[in-house]
Design an enzyme around this catalytic site. Structure first.
Site, mmCIF file in Angstrom:
data_model
loop_
_atom_site.group_PDB
_atom_site.id
_atom_site.type_symbol
_atom_site.label_atom_id
_atom_site.label_comp_id
_atom_site.label_asym_id
_atom_site.label_seq_id
_atom_site.Cartn_x
_atom_site.Cartn_y
_atom_site.Cartn_z
ATOM 1 N N GLY A 201 0.826 -1.213 0.000
ATOM 2 C CA GLY A 201 0.000 0.000 0.000
ATOM 3 C C GLY A 201 0.849 1.247 0.000
ATOM 4 O O GLY A 201 2.055 1.188 -0.247
ATOM 5 N N ASN A 202 0.228 2.379 0.253
ATOM 6 C CA ASN A 202 0.968 3.635 0.328
ATOM 7 C C ASN A 202 0.349 4.517 1.400
ATOM 8 O O ASN A 202 -0.648 4.161 2.007
ATOM 9 C CB ASN A 202 0.993 4.333 -1.045
ATOM 10 C CG ASN A 202 -0.410 4.600 -1.544
ATOM 11 O OD1 ASN A 202 -1.140 5.395 -0.975
ATOM 12 N ND2 ASN A 202 -0.808 3.894 -2.596
ATOM 13 N N ARG A 203 0.953 5.678 1.616
ATOM 14 C CA ARG A 203 0.555 6.494 2.772
ATOM 15 C C ARG A 203 -0.611 7.440 2.501
ATOM 16 O O ARG A 203 -0.933 8.269 3.335
ATOM 17 C CB ARG A 203 1.769 7.309 3.243
ATOM 18 C CG ARG A 203 2.824 6.454 3.919
ATOM 19 C CD ARG A 203 4.024 7.303 4.301
ATOM 20 N NE ARG A 203 3.656 8.442 5.106
ATOM 21 C CZ ARG A 203 4.389 9.554 5.199
ATOM 22 N NH1 ARG A 203 5.507 9.661 4.518
ATOM 23 N NH2 ARG A 203 3.981 10.544 5.959
ATOM 24 N N SER A 204 -1.258 7.323 1.354
ATOM 25 C CA SER A 204 -2.355 8.255 1.065
ATOM 26 C C SER A 204 -3.481 8.130 2.095
ATOM 27 O O SER A 204 -3.931 7.033 2.405
ATOM 28 C CB SER A 204 -2.910 7.971 -0.330
ATOM 29 O OG SER A 204 -4.083 8.705 -0.529
ATOM 30 N N ALA A 274 -3.644 7.614 -5.220
ATOM 31 C CA ALA A 274 -2.270 7.123 -5.253
ATOM 32 C C ALA A 274 -2.355 5.650 -5.668
ATOM 33 O O ALA A 274 -2.831 4.810 -4.907
ATOM 34 C CB ALA A 274 -1.635 7.270 -3.881
#
Ligand code: CTP
Length: 400
Positions: A201-204, A274
């Site tokens: 995943g990502n930090r969005s 993102a």
């Protein structure tokens, strides 16, 4: 335009008589909602005579027409003048113990407040925090001006002059300037599963994309949000908006599918999500066990570039807007990267924002540069994510 003017209990209420008169003279349909307290300063009869509309402070009158929410729903603009420290606190907390409170909660129209109070109250950390919350939600704050106050003291706290409030209110970006526009926005961060319990995943947090969707809807657009993973409080804000439809997705491929099928009816598409550039080649059906000292290598395959696909397939008159999250600290190099990306993706507008360990993600503020088709800077904005979103829509309106 249907304008609601909220009047709260401050001596400056007498100046709002001129504000209402000016708005009525300009041809607007003005509905005044005074608080009980404000009637000590200016009475109901004055408001009815000046606004030429019935006036009440009570949620218990005209119940059959659900007046406590109908004014808010009909409003295209809400102005609260004067706004006392008390009403700013109530607005920040979402209290609705009178007709003005219920109207403010029911409305999706732009809200403008003109604070009026003593300097100490204006500077109190509680008021400062409340005003910051309201600004973050997109409320426009006009004033207060510096000058003499009722006790003979002076400092910031005087309500701005009625003409200044009227000018600022009528110039608020998005007093329904996107009415009827069909908008499609992606927001949040995709999650690519590795196995039933893990993902890449990502930090969005979804904040910027959600702000873009809310700003468009508040300005009158009909919005579809394709929402990948976002913080719950952020996601809740789009789910509650009457002009926003939410389609929930998880992975980049799901997001692509949802965007492609919704794109045919959209006039403006904004890709703020993102998106993971890669996914694992094969998702394990069972929870993977650890591999010990041998380590673990994941086999990744590239995800489709959704934005480039939407831009390549766009029809006449459809506008496609992308975001670029960049970690390059040097402004010129950042813009160079942005220009390259804009051209590669073939979008009309590219919103370049610098991200980093402490920038961009999971914060309420942001700083962006918007690049146009020839790579020129068409807008630049630093502020809350909502302010950045409004700057983006201003750039869209300018191009359309
Ligand atoms: N985007 C997309 N599909 C992808 C990756 C990104 O549609 N598979 C979109 C994002 O939503 C954003 C824009 O493309 O609007 C730019 O995203 P960004 O991550 O900055 O760019 P990348 O395409 O990942 O390019 P690079 O890896 O070169 O930075």
């Amino acid at each position: 335009m249907f304008i609601v003017v909220g009047v709260t209990g401050g001596i400056a209420a007498y100046k709002s008589v001129h504000l209402v008169r000016r708005l009525v003279r300009a041809g607007h349909d003005v509905h005044v909602i005074p608080t009980e307290d404000s009637l000590h300063f200016v009475g109901l009869t004055t408001w009815e005579a000046i606004s030429r509309n019935p006036v009440t402070t009570s949620v218990h009158e005209d119940v059959a027409r659900v007046r406590h929410v109908s004014l808010g729903r009909s409003a295209e603009l809400v102005v609260v003048a004067p706004a006392t420290a008390n009403v700013l606190a109530k607005m920040a907390a979402g209290l609705a113990d009178d007709l003005l409170g219920t109207t403010l909660l029911a409305t999706t129209a732009p809200v403008v407040v003109a604070p009026a109070m003593h300097t100490e109250m204006w500077r109190h950390p509680a008021t400062v925090a409340n005003v910051a919350v309201l600004r973050e939600r997109g409320v426009t704050v006009v004033g207060p001006a510096e000058g003499e106050l009722t006790g003979g003291d002076s400092g910031p706290g005087r309500m701005s002059e009625p003409d200044e409030i009227a000018d600022a209110a009528l110039a608020v970006p998005g007093v329904h300037d996107l009415a009827g526009l069909r908008v499609l926005v992606s927001a949040g961060g995709t999650r690519e599963p590795l196995d039933p319990v893990r993902y890449l995943g990502n930090r969005s947090s979804g904040r910027q994309g959600v702000a873009v969707a809310l700003a468009a809807a508040d300005r009158g657009a009909d919005v579809t949000v394709v929402l990948a993973h976002a913080d719950t409080d952020v996601a809740d804000r789009v789910r509650r908006h009457p002009r926003i439809r939410v389609v929930d997705v998880g992975t980049a491929e799901e997001l692509q599918h949802a965007m492609t099928s919704a794109s045919s009816s959209a006039e403006v598409i904004v890709m703020a999500a993102a998106v993971a550039d890669y996914r694992v080649a094969e998702v394990s059906a069972v929870k993977m066990s650890k591999k010990g000292d041998a380590g673990l290598t994941l086999d990744l395959v590239q995800n489709p570039d959704i934005l480039a696909g939407l831009a390549a397939a766009r029809r006449d008159g459809q506008m496609v807007v992308g975001f670029a999250a960049e970690t390059e600290p040097d402004r010129e190099l950042l813009l160079e990267r942005g220009r390259g990306k804009r051209a590669r993706k073939g979008v009309d507008l590219l919103v370049v924002n610098e991200v980093g360990w402490t920038r961009g993600f999971d914060r309420t503020d942001n700083a962006v540069v918007v690049l146009g088709p020839d790579g020129a800077v068409v807008a630049e904005r630093q502020g809350t994510k909502r302010e950045v979103a409004d700057a983006l829509w201003d750039a869209v309106v300018a191009r359309r």
